[in-house]
Write an enzyme that holds these catalytic residues in place. Structure first.
Site, short mmCIF file in Angstrom:
data_model
loop_
_atom_site.label_atom_id
_atom_site.label_comp_id
_atom_site.label_asym_id
_atom_site.label_seq_id
_atom_site.Cartn_x
_atom_site.Cartn_y
_atom_site.Cartn_z
CG HIS A 98 -1.81 -1.15 1.45
ND1 HIS A 98 -1.46 -2.16 2.09
CD2 HIS A 98 -3.22 -1.29 1.20
CE1 HIS A 98 -2.41 -2.94 2.19
NE2 HIS A 98 -3.48 -2.41 1.70
CG ASP B 152 1.66 -1.00 3.39
OD1 ASP B 152 0.95 -0.73 4.40
OD2 ASP B 152 1.32 -1.81 2.54
CD GLU C 151 -7.69 -11.80 2.09
OE1 GLU C 151 -7.14 -10.81 1.68
OE2 GLU C 151 -7.63 -12.05 3.34
CG ASP D 224 -4.25 -11.00 -1.50
OD1 ASP D 224 -3.43 -10.76 -2.29
OD2 ASP D 224 -4.78 -10.11 -1.02
CG ASP E 259 -5.41 -11.20 6.66
OD1 ASP E 259 -6.18 -11.68 6.12
OD2 ASP E 259 -5.08 -10.19 6.74
C1 XLS Z 1 -7.67 -6.50 4.08
C2 XLS Z 1 -7.38 -6.65 2.42
C3 XLS Z 1 -6.23 -5.70 2.08
C4 XLS Z 1 -6.05 -5.77 0.59
C5 XLS Z 1 -5.32 -4.56 0.21
O1 XLS Z 1 -8.66 -7.20 4.43
O2 XLS Z 1 -6.98 -8.00 2.49
O3 XLS Z 1 -5.13 -5.84 2.79
O4 XLS Z 1 -5.47 -7.06 0.25
O5 XLS Z 1 -5.73 -3.45 0.55
CA CA Z 2 -5.93 -9.06 0.69
CA CA Z 3 -7.50 -10.19 4.41
#
Ligand code: XLS
Ligand code: CA
Ligand code: CA
Length: 439
Positions: free
Chosen positions: A103, A106, A270, A298, A311
């Protein structure tokens, strides 16, 4: 290779094979090994997520920072950002990954003003460019953080305040510029606050129109500057908002279709967002792939006993196998990759834990790739699926699908037939076949 931040890892993580007892070696991920027409590295295109791995400090809702990172010691924020970037590139090289994702906020600290934030970002982009050149490491995707700044509490593109939406647009413009400058292969839109908390104050239709307008402006800008990376939307149902507009792949496809955006976007799916949406990871991958929209992944996992976005690093071979079957069936991820949007647990505070975590995730996907490749090569599922729909290849099925007949003709046809002969779906047999490959 620099050795300032991870002195315990003296050399790049080696591949030692499945019988190795070395926890700092790959058991399955052998980057140059060919699987079909590509190497493992070309199939998997692993990326490290900057936010979790280098910015994560172990904080959670019940406690502050728990990690004391050597790259976070500087008092000046720009010195800290540079140290973090040095640590990141040392980590990529030692781990042996080719890609990273970030990001804007970041890699560069937020300044006192918007302009200062943009300047910080440009400075860090210049530095990243040098390190990319020196190491050959590449940017898989960049994105903008449109969720931390309190001005985005009620949405960014979907904010009820046009001044806030303009701020978000200017921020995304700069993040796209940064991604373009670094040769990023994709740019991701994750609308964490693009949703609502209560319908009592929300015009849902208007907010989706705003989001669509925002995306159109992004597409126009992309063409204007000649950025040729893919635009990806990352669905998630909720968190931080109660309801997010791009809640899953199906909702995102509907959004793209409705607002004339379909051709301009693919999806970044994701795993943990899929399960939060009440789907399986493989369902979301398959739904995106069926629409020709599976752009990138992801790679992480949630915990079904916890209702939030944990995560965690992927470790489940069954899940990586099913994921790789879908990815191989569509002939790979193209310009996308497998980004570890995953964080070590609060108790795993040692920097070496970052290596264990990524090694585990990379091995889990490498193993999934090998198993999926064999299953597809042997046509263990494909032949069955092909035959299961065989009745549409000729006779009445062919006529139906060719659009040659309708309800009246089918009523006539049915009146002259015996009862349908049903075939078993053989779910259990197929499950046994998959398990026989996981060895
Ligand atoms: C949050 C998201 C974020 C995105 C990128 O839950 O996974 O990290 O991948 O902004
Ligand atoms: Ca993500
Ligand atoms: Ca996430």
């Amino acid at each position: 290779m620099p050795n300032a931040y991870f002195p315990n890892i003296a050399k790049p993580i080696p591949f030692e094979g499945k019988d190795s007892g070395n926890p700092l070696a790959f058991k399955y991920y052998d980057k140059n090994r060919r699987v079909g027409d590509k190497t493992m590295a070309e199939h998997l295109r692993f990326a490290v997520a900057w936010w979790h791995t280098f910015m994560g400090d172990g904080s959670d809702m019940f406690g502050g920072p728990a990690f004391d990172r050597a790259w976070h010691q500087a008092t000046d924020p720009m010195d800290g950002a540079k140290a973090t970037m040095d640590a990141a590139f040392e980590f990529f090289q030692k781990l042996g990954v080719e890609y990273y994702c970030f990001h804007d906020r970041d890699i560069a600290p937020t300044g006192d003003t918007f302009l200062q934030s943009c300047k910080n970002l440009q400075t860090m982009v210049e530095y990243a460019k040098t390190l990319q050149k020196e190491t050959g490491i590449k940017l898989l995707w960049g994105t903008a953080n449109l969720f931390s700044n309190p001005i985005y509490a009620q949405g960014a593109a979907t904010s009820p305040n046009a001044h806030v939406m303009a701020h978000a647009a200017a921020q995304v413009k700069n993040a796209i510029d940064a991604t373009h400058e670094l040769g990023g292969e994709n740019y991701v839109f994750w609308g964490g606050r693009e949703g609502y908390e209560t319908l009592l104050n929300t015009d849902l239709k208007r907010e989706q129109e705003q989001l669509a307008r925002f995306m159109h402006m992004a597409v126009e800008y992309k063409h204007k500057i000649g950025f040729d990376g893919q635009f990806l939307i990352e669905p998630k149902p909720c968190e931080p908002m109660k309801h997010q507009y791009d809640s899953d792949v199906a909702a995102t496809l509907y959004f793209l279709n409705t607002y004339d955006l379909f051709e301009h976007f693919k999806m970044n799916v994701e795993a943990n967002h899929a399960t939060l949406a009440g789907h399986s990871f493989e369902h979301e991958l398959a739904a995106a792939s069926a629409a020709g929209k599976l752009g990138s992944v992801d790679a992480n996992r949630g915990d079904l006993l916890l209702g939030w976005d944990t995560d965690q690093f992927p470790t489940d071979i069954y899940s990586t196998t099913l994921a790789m079957i879908i990815i191989l069936r569509q002939n790979g991820l193209g310009r996308g990759g497998l980004n570890f949007d995953a964080k070590v647990r609060r108790s795993s505070h040692d920097p070496t834990d970052l290596f264990y975590a990524h090694i585990g995730g990379m091995d889990a996907f490498a193993r999934g790739l090998l198993i999926a490749y064999e299953i597809l090569r042997d046509k263990s599922l494909e032949t069955f699926i092909e035959e299961r729909y065989g009745s549409y290849k000729s006779g009445i099925g062919e006529k139906i699908m060719a659009g040659k007949i309708g309800f009246d003709e089918l009523e006539n046809w049915i009146s002259s037939q015996d009862e349908p002969v049903l075939q078993s779906g053989r779910q259990e047999m197929l499950e046994n076949i998959i398990n026989a490959y996981i060895r």
